[in-house]
Design a protein around this motif. Sequence first.
Motif, short mmCIF file in Angstrom:
data_model
loop_
_atom_site.label_atom_id
_atom_site.label_comp_id
_atom_site.label_asym_id
_atom_site.label_seq_id
_atom_site.Cartn_x
_atom_site.Cartn_y
_atom_site.Cartn_z
N GLY A 75 -4.04 13.98 11.21
CA GLY A 75 -5.47 13.70 11.17
C GLY A 75 -6.24 14.44 10.11
O GLY A 75 -7.48 14.40 10.10
N ASN A 76 -5.54 15.11 9.20
CA ASN A 76 -6.22 15.84 8.14
C ASN A 76 -6.60 14.89 7.00
O ASN A 76 -5.87 13.93 6.72
N PRO A 77 -7.73 15.12 6.34
CA PRO A 77 -8.14 14.23 5.24
C PRO A 77 -7.25 14.41 4.02
O PRO A 77 -7.22 15.48 3.41
N VAL A 78 -6.49 13.38 3.68
CA VAL A 78 -5.61 13.42 2.52
C VAL A 78 -5.78 12.12 1.73
O VAL A 78 -6.31 11.14 2.24
N GLU A 79 -5.33 12.14 0.49
CA GLU A 79 -5.39 10.95 -0.35
C GLU A 79 -3.99 10.59 -0.82
O GLU A 79 -3.29 11.44 -1.37
N PHE A 80 -3.58 9.34 -0.58
CA PHE A 80 -2.32 8.85 -1.09
C PHE A 80 -2.58 8.25 -2.48
O PHE A 80 -3.33 7.27 -2.60
N LYS A 81 -1.97 8.81 -3.50
CA LYS A 81 -2.26 8.41 -4.87
C LYS A 81 -1.20 7.46 -5.41
O LYS A 81 -0.02 7.59 -5.08
N GLU A 82 -1.62 6.56 -6.25
CA GLU A 82 -0.68 5.69 -6.97
C GLU A 82 0.04 6.52 -8.04
O GLU A 82 -0.61 7.31 -8.73
N PRO A 83 1.37 6.37 -8.17
CA PRO A 83 2.08 7.13 -9.20
C PRO A 83 1.72 6.64 -10.60
O PRO A 83 1.26 5.54 -10.77
N SER B 207 0.82 -1.20 0.00
CA SER B 207 0.00 0.00 0.00
C SER B 207 0.86 1.26 0.00
O SER B 207 1.95 1.29 0.60
N MET B 208 0.35 2.30 -0.67
CA MET B 208 1.05 3.58 -0.66
C MET B 208 1.17 4.07 0.79
O MET B 208 0.19 4.08 1.53
N ILE C 112 -0.20 2.50 8.45
CA ILE C 112 0.48 3.71 7.99
C ILE C 112 0.56 4.65 9.18
O ILE C 112 -0.46 5.18 9.64
N ASN C 113 1.77 4.84 9.69
CA ASN C 113 1.92 5.61 10.91
C ASN C 113 3.30 6.28 10.97
O ASN C 113 4.01 6.36 9.96
N ILE C 114 3.68 6.73 12.16
CA ILE C 114 4.93 7.48 12.33
C ILE C 114 6.15 6.66 11.94
O ILE C 114 7.16 7.22 11.48
N SER C 115 6.08 5.34 12.08
CA SER C 115 7.22 4.50 11.71
C SER C 115 7.51 4.63 10.21
O SER C 115 8.67 4.70 9.79
N ASP C 116 6.46 4.69 9.40
CA ASP C 116 6.65 4.86 7.96
C ASP C 116 7.19 6.25 7.64
O ASP C 116 8.02 6.41 6.74
N PHE C 117 6.73 7.25 8.38
CA PHE C 117 7.21 8.62 8.17
C PHE C 117 8.72 8.71 8.44
O PHE C 117 9.46 9.38 7.71
N ILE C 118 9.17 8.02 9.48
CA ILE C 118 10.60 8.03 9.82
C ILE C 118 11.41 7.39 8.70
O ILE C 118 12.49 7.89 8.32
N ILE C 119 10.90 6.29 8.13
CA ILE C 119 11.60 5.64 7.02
C ILE C 119 11.65 6.57 5.82
O ILE C 119 12.68 6.69 5.14
N MET C 120 10.53 7.26 5.54
CA MET C 120 10.51 8.23 4.43
C MET C 120 11.57 9.30 4.63
O MET C 120 12.29 9.67 3.71
#
Length: 204
Positions: A196-204, A141-142, A151-159
């Motif tokens: 917590g803001n509404p966002v959309e993760f899009k496929e490239p 998943s994106m 999808i949480n802070i752990s993924d953000f740290i990797i990014m």
Amino acid sequence: GSVEVKQSADNVYSGSASLSVSGRTDNWNGCQLPLDTATFSPGSTYSFYSAVYNAGRSEAEMMMSFQYDVDGETKYDHITSKTVSSGNWAILSSSAYTIPANAENPVLYFETAKGSASFFIDDVKIGSKGEFMDTIITGESMGDLNNDNMINISDFIIMKNHMIDSKLGVPRQADVTGDGNFDIHDLLLFFEYLNGNPVEFKEP
């Protein structure tokens, strides 16, 4: 031809040189690091770390493996692996691998699961249990960069780590804006999601 293992400055992860492995004719051809049992005791648990570079023309599953003898018979084990895109560095690491208690002549070595692509090895480290984290395997998943189906802070740290270290190949799942680039806009969008803001993760 025979495998050629030599020091090289062509591709380095850190410092001025790495170890080049070329001329491979089979997947198990690679480079070896004999381990002294006076330092690395059979039956004890250690963590392992290395940077690997795929110099082949297509992606390859890079493997950190372990060879040892028991009563004169050679045995093999795999510590960790990761699929690496062509022309990219990746980190192979294990937080805890136990050297078999009856192991003799232990050897740490690097290979590929298939094929005979050339590769580079750099920054090989062996530490105490838990000193290094396990290899990060990206999810489907994106935004799921650690394959834990969350999808949480752990993924953000990797990014963020991928943004800082430009030598690491960028996972497709990091391009959450879907614009075909991995940049500060992806981090900002992910930060909005964490707030917590509404966002959309899009496929490239």
